[in-house]
Write an enzyme that holds these catalytic residues in place. Structure first.
Site, PDB file in Angstrom:
ATOM      1  N   ARG A 275      47.434  34.829  33.573  1.00 36.49           N
ATOM      2  CA  ARG A 275      46.996  33.767  34.471  1.00 36.49           C
ATOM      3  C   ARG A 275      46.412  32.558  33.742  1.00 36.49           C
ATOM      4  O   ARG A 275      46.709  31.419  34.092  1.00 36.49           O
ATOM      5  CB  ARG A 275      45.932  34.333  35.416  1.00 36.49           C
ATOM      6  CG  ARG A 275      45.523  33.379  36.521  1.00 36.49           C
ATOM      7  CD  ARG A 275      44.297  33.905  37.295  1.00 36.49           C
ATOM      8  NE  ARG A 275      44.302  35.309  37.537  1.00 36.49           N
ATOM      9  CZ  ARG A 275      44.695  35.900  38.674  1.00 36.49           C
ATOM     10  NH1 ARG A 275      45.081  35.166  39.691  1.00 36.49           N
ATOM     11  NH2 ARG A 275      44.654  37.210  38.795  1.00 36.49           N
ATOM     12  N   CYS A 341      57.417  35.028  60.488  1.00 33.17           N
ATOM     13  CA  CYS A 341      56.892  35.553  61.749  1.00 33.17           C
ATOM     14  C   CYS A 341      55.838  36.615  61.528  1.00 33.17           C
ATOM     15  O   CYS A 341      56.069  37.804  61.743  1.00 33.17           O
ATOM     16  CB  CYS A 341      58.046  36.102  62.586  1.00 33.17           C
ATOM     17  SG  CYS A 341      59.174  34.784  62.999  1.00 33.17           S
ATOM     18  N   GLU A 342      54.672  36.213  61.044  1.00 29.41           N
ATOM     19  CA  GLU A 342      53.534  37.103  60.850  1.00 29.41           C
ATOM     20  C   GLU A 342      52.282  36.263  60.942  1.00 29.41           C
ATOM     21  O   GLU A 342      52.242  35.171  60.378  1.00 29.41           O
ATOM     22  CB  GLU A 342      53.546  37.701  59.429  1.00 29.41           C
ATOM     23  CG  GLU A 342      54.657  38.650  59.181  1.00 29.41           C
ATOM     24  CD  GLU A 342      54.210  39.888  58.408  1.00 29.41           C
ATOM     25  OE1 GLU A 342      53.010  40.205  58.381  1.00 29.41           O
ATOM     26  OE2 GLU A 342      55.107  40.523  57.857  1.00 29.41           O
ATOM     27  N   TYR A 370      51.530  34.504  39.116  1.00 33.08           N
ATOM     28  CA  TYR A 370      51.640  35.383  40.272  1.00 33.08           C
ATOM     29  C   TYR A 370      52.069  34.603  41.521  1.00 33.08           C
ATOM     30  O   TYR A 370      51.636  34.899  42.633  1.00 33.08           O
ATOM     31  CB  TYR A 370      50.318  36.154  40.491  1.00 33.08           C
ATOM     32  CG  TYR A 370      49.843  36.852  39.238  1.00 33.08           C
ATOM     33  CD1 TYR A 370      50.560  37.925  38.729  1.00 33.08           C
ATOM     34  CD2 TYR A 370      48.722  36.406  38.526  1.00 33.08           C
ATOM     35  CE1 TYR A 370      50.154  38.557  37.555  1.00 33.08           C
ATOM     36  CE2 TYR A 370      48.313  37.025  37.356  1.00 33.08           C
ATOM     37  CZ  TYR A 370      49.041  38.103  36.873  1.00 33.08           C
ATOM     38  OH  TYR A 370      48.642  38.715  35.712  1.00 33.08           O
TER      39      TYR A 370
END
Ligand code: LLP
Length: 412
Positions: A275, A341-342, A370
């Site tokens: 990262r 669709c959530e 990530y």
């Protein structure tokens, strides 16, 4: 390297709106300069201490990113055969590769032995036995480290914390000497190092220092018992600033703070940063599709979704969202959501942000690590393209997927 010049947001010398117009959205854009500067910060801070910076491929495994780092001299930390394939394709040096992970398969171990990687970071007796048997069949000796679990709390999100005894990772540090002892009879292995990794997005490095002290002490014990321990692998984990003003230890200061204890150990040092090398180097570009009000709530509906960047949904992670072209308008408070669709499909919630309109482009910041690697085809959405900027030049390093790509390998 991401900065406004006038009203426009740039990556190095390229206006991001030009890239959005050329490749469409959603799209990932990376600054090669940030990647290389962060790698150099590690490499240079070690100075004359023998070291290898093994970039953690999982953070961003695109070939062009790996190639940049390979050319700069980086080693690589891999966790699968697929990652090794990528490193080799990108021109990485297998003799600087360490193989981590709790569940290496026999095929993966064979592939790694065949390519002469530096060493395996092992997490169980059974894994050591497997590597020994496969190395024997090949007539080679495999270098290994035991990944120890030093039982320190990295103080980070529970999903990315790994160094506590309750986690599946590593071997409790107290049990490690017995594991090395048992490995003496495995004559195709050579105990070359000790490794640990306590977690990710660590903002206060003191737990890492605590772990380092424990690992140095263990290396001393093992040497005393006759093992030719040559290296310490300290893992990755250094955090980055996701919020404006968030304090993170600069890479250089962090490595310099380790110098005295590492020098005294006389060991070669490896680190596995992911990262902190690529996170700040990337943004996800997206376009505003709609503005929508529901009761008192404001929604900004954009064309990037949780399938493109899952970190907000999965970890409630914060990513700054800023316009590619600034306007002089009062800010709004809104949820930034995608087309999936959530309810969990959001990039930001209750966010104070620039006032934006359909057709505007936005950058979701600090998305280089990530980000793309965790993207999926959920809702049959083609995965985004990736663009690499180098000064005033930019090039597509991964094409946007097509509908045909979505069904590749399927049959009726
Ligand atoms: N070495 C090992 C053995 C690891 O497991 C990891 C990350 C690293 C090195 C690199 O750590 P870094 O320097 O990037 O912190 N998906 C999560 C992060 C998962 C990290 C997993 N292991 C996220 O988006 O925050």
């Amino acid at each position: 390297m991401f900065h406004y010049s006038g009203a426009d947001l740039y990556c190095e010398d390229v206006p991001l709106a030009d890239i959005a117009a050329r490749v469409g959205t959603p799209a990932y854009v990376y600054s090669s300069k940030i990647v290389l500067d962060n790698y150099s910060a590690y490499h240079e801070a070690f100075a004359d201490l023998p070291h290898t910076v093994c970039y953690a491929v999982k953070a961003n495994s695109s070939l062009a990113i790996l190639a940049l780092l390979a050319k700069a001299g980086a080693g690589f930390d891999i966790v699968s055969g697929g990652e090794l394939f990528r490193v080799l394709e990108a021109g990485g040096d297998p003799s600087k590769v360490v193989f981590s992970g709790v569940g290496k398969t026999a095929d993966e171990v064979e592939y790694a032995l065949e390519n002469g990687i530096h060493s395996f970071n092992c997490e169980s007796d059974a894994e050591l036995e497997l590597i020994d048997a496969l190395a024997a069949r090949r007539g080679v000796r495999a270098g290994f480290s035991v990944r120890v679990n030093p039982d320190v709390d990295p103080v980070t999100h529970p999903y990315i914390s790994t160094g506590l005894s309750e986690h599946k990772f590593g071997i409790p540090i107290g049990e490690a000497p017995a594991v090395y002892e048992r490995a003496r009879r495995l004559t195709n292995l050579s105990a070359e190092g000790v490794s640990c990794h306590i977690g990710s997005q660590i903002l206060d490095p003191s737990p890492i220092l605590e772990a380092v002290d424990k690992v140095i002490a263990l290396a001393g014990t093992l040497r005393g018992a006759g093992f030719a321990i040559r290296h310490l692998d300290l893992g990755g984990g250094l955090g980055v600033a996701y919020r404006p003003g968030e304090q993170t230890p600069p890479i250089r200061d962090f490595i310099q703070s380790l110098h005295a204890r590492l020098r005294a150990s006389g060991l070669c040092i490896m680190v596995e940063p992911g990262r902190s090398i690529v996170g700040p180097a990337g943004v996800l570009l997206t376009r505003v599709l709609y503005r929508k009000k529901s009761g008192s709530k404001e929604f900004v509906v954009v064309d990037a979704a949780m399938n493109d960047l899952i970190r907000p949904s999965l970890y409630r992670a914060h990513h700054e969202i800023i316009p590619l072209r600034r306007r002089n308008l009062p800010e709004i408070t809104a949820d930034v959501v995608g087309p999936v669709c959530e309810t969990g499909d959001f990039l930001a919630r209750e966010r104070r942000m620039a006032n934006v309109f359909p057709g505007d482009f936005l950058a979701v910041c600090t998305a280089g690590a990530y980000g793309f690697v965790l993207s999926s085809n959920y809702n049959s959405r083609p995965r985004a393209p990736e663009v690499l900027v180098e000064g005033a030049a930019s090039r597509v390093i991964r094409q946007r997927e097509t509908h045909a790509d979505l069904v590749r390998g399927e049959s009726l």
